[in-house]
Design a protein around this motif. Sequence first.
Motif, short mmCIF file in Angstrom:
data_model
loop_
_atom_site.label_atom_id
_atom_site.label_comp_id
_atom_site.label_asym_id
_atom_site.label_seq_id
_atom_site.Cartn_x
_atom_site.Cartn_y
_atom_site.Cartn_z
N UNK A 9 0.48 -1.39 0.09
CA UNK A 9 -0.07 0.30 0.45
C UNK A 9 1.16 0.96 0.36
N UNK A 10 2.13 1.04 0.31
CA UNK A 10 3.33 2.37 -0.35
C UNK A 10 2.72 2.96 -1.67
N UNK A 11 2.32 2.71 -2.21
CA UNK A 11 2.52 3.71 -3.42
C UNK A 11 1.10 4.05 -3.74
N UNK A 12 0.04 3.98 -2.99
CA UNK A 12 -1.26 4.36 -2.98
C UNK A 12 -0.90 5.65 -2.40
N UNK A 13 -0.08 5.81 -1.80
CA UNK A 13 -0.02 7.03 -0.91
C UNK A 13 0.39 7.99 -1.53
N UNK A 14 0.41 7.77 -2.51
CA UNK A 14 1.85 9.07 -3.60
C UNK A 14 0.40 9.29 -5.01
N UNK A 15 -0.55 8.46 -4.92
CA UNK A 15 -1.77 8.47 -5.83
C UNK A 15 -2.57 10.15 -5.62
N UNK A 19 -11.87 12.24 -7.97
CA UNK A 19 -13.87 12.51 -8.00
C UNK A 19 -13.42 11.19 -8.51
N UNK A 20 -14.55 10.00 -7.76
CA UNK A 20 -15.26 8.31 -8.09
C UNK A 20 -15.72 8.66 -9.67
N UNK A 21 -16.73 9.95 -9.69
CA UNK A 21 -17.37 10.12 -11.44
C UNK A 21 -16.13 9.92 -12.27
N UNK A 22 -16.70 9.41 -13.74
CA UNK A 22 -15.86 9.01 -14.99
C UNK A 22 -14.70 8.32 -13.75
N UNK A 83 -8.41 3.80 5.19
CA UNK A 83 -9.22 2.98 4.88
C UNK A 83 -9.82 3.37 3.83
N UNK A 84 -10.76 1.80 3.10
CA UNK A 84 -11.60 1.58 1.76
C UNK A 84 -12.14 3.07 1.43
N UNK A 85 -12.38 3.95 2.17
CA UNK A 85 -13.52 4.95 1.43
C UNK A 85 -12.71 6.11 0.68
N UNK A 86 -11.68 6.27 1.45
CA UNK A 86 -10.25 7.04 0.60
C UNK A 86 -9.64 6.68 -0.51
N UNK A 87 -9.35 5.16 -0.12
CA UNK A 87 -8.41 4.41 -1.11
C UNK A 87 -9.46 4.10 -2.29
N UNK A 88 -10.14 3.72 -2.25
CA UNK A 88 -10.96 3.10 -3.51
C UNK A 88 -10.79 5.15 -4.77
N UNK A 89 -10.78 5.84 -4.56
CA UNK A 89 -10.66 6.45 -5.75
C UNK A 89 -10.06 6.84 -6.11
N UNK A 90 -7.92 7.05 -4.84
CA UNK A 90 -7.18 7.17 -5.67
C UNK A 90 -6.37 5.90 -6.19
N UNK A 91 -7.08 4.85 -5.83
CA UNK A 91 -6.64 3.28 -7.34
C UNK A 91 -7.37 3.67 -8.33
N UNK A 92 -9.54 4.03 -8.43
CA UNK A 92 -9.89 4.54 -9.51
C UNK A 92 -8.86 5.80 -10.56
N UNK A 93 -7.96 6.36 -10.42
CA UNK A 93 -7.73 7.40 -10.58
C UNK A 93 -6.44 7.27 -11.38
N UNK A 94 -5.47 5.79 -10.59
CA UNK A 94 -4.17 5.26 -11.11
C UNK A 94 -4.59 4.29 -12.12
#
Length: 425
Positions: A9-15, A19-22, A83-94
């Motif tokens: 998960x270390x790279x996740x913090x750099x993303x 927004x979730x849309x699109x 947590x999941x709620x904040x991690x998912x937008x970053x993962x989607x964006x990446x």
Amino acid sequence: MIKKRSLATTSIALLAVAALTGCSTGGSGDSGGDADAGGTTEVRVLVNITPNLTEEWWNELVKPFEDANPDIDVVIQSPGADGVQKALPRLLASGDAPDIVQSLAPTPELAQEFVDLSAYDWAANGPLAEQYAIDGKQYMAGVGIQLQSLWFYNKTAFEEAGITETPKNLDEFTADLAKLKDAGWTPIQTGGDWMSQMSYQALALPSVVADNPDWFQEMSSGDLTFSKTAGAYTDIYADWVAKGYLNADALGIKYPDAEQSFLAGKSALYPMGSWFAAAEANADNPPEIGVFAGPADASVKNPAMGANIASPYSILKSSEHQEAALKVVEYLATDQTAVVDQLQVDGNYRDGYEYEMNDLAKELLQIVADTPASSYTPTGNGYGERTMPAGYADELNTQVQALLGGTSAADVNSALDSWFVANAQ
């Protein structure tokens, strides 16, 4: 040997946060299932990590499925500290989103990211499926019901304070807090982090939602105001703070430490969801603990009960392995052993799925039996079509922490009124 795998998960913090849309990139819900080069399909599941739900526990949960489906490799993905709620937008964006996300309730904004599961009976007929529906469609499959408007209490503390029965309304409850303090107890154990608002919601929601059944929708649209619907309970909470009914060091206490403090018998009451029952069952020599539903104002006949779906699972449209992901989610939401394991670990409930219960769990089950289905309400940001503007739960938590720090109820109510004006949908 149990396979213990998780994504770093270390790279996740750099993303970058987006927004979730699109953000979705993928298909219509019937694609996927092709094996990777190694002959297996890797299905990544972004899960909630807690003191109960450890990565080791998650890997044990999915191992029987992997044994029965050797062509599918289930990889548990930790969201990191956010947590999941904040991690998912970053993962989607990446562009590195998981195949399945757990513990994140679908909302109208999120629905466009998730596969429609309405065609599958195991999802459409699952726990709270109708309450979580969006435009009549199900975008998640849940495991059970998780109660939230609860007060766990130390029975010895109640006895020493001369309290012979649990309170039936807020006036009785506040009187009991005074008795507990006079008897030398810290009446309420709370803490910082996300849990600050738990005591406030346990205080306010049973009355506020009972008096305003469409509270979430009408607050979100701007038809109601926070101060006129919940302001009186902010006043009560501020009074509790002023009288020392909550632990003075609350803002410096993290969730695991607050839980352990209550389990060590250092406080009389602990507002928390039904998952606490599992922590109590696993504790060494805890005090005798009971539980009661959050009492409402004396004028309320049918108090609302905060209840969320236990372990909702959704499949991302961006997944390239939706067919395999469907198999994983169906297993997690229907397999007798898997469901019971998930219910038991967090003290949740579902008709037809029973497990060995101690006295505290049986008290919770009785609350479920006594609560009409119509009394269940969301908490926090809400779910299904009963939602608040994005960010409400964080703002409420911030404002409750301000109350704990001595900010006046009037200022907190005003701040929340202003927040809703700025964010009404």
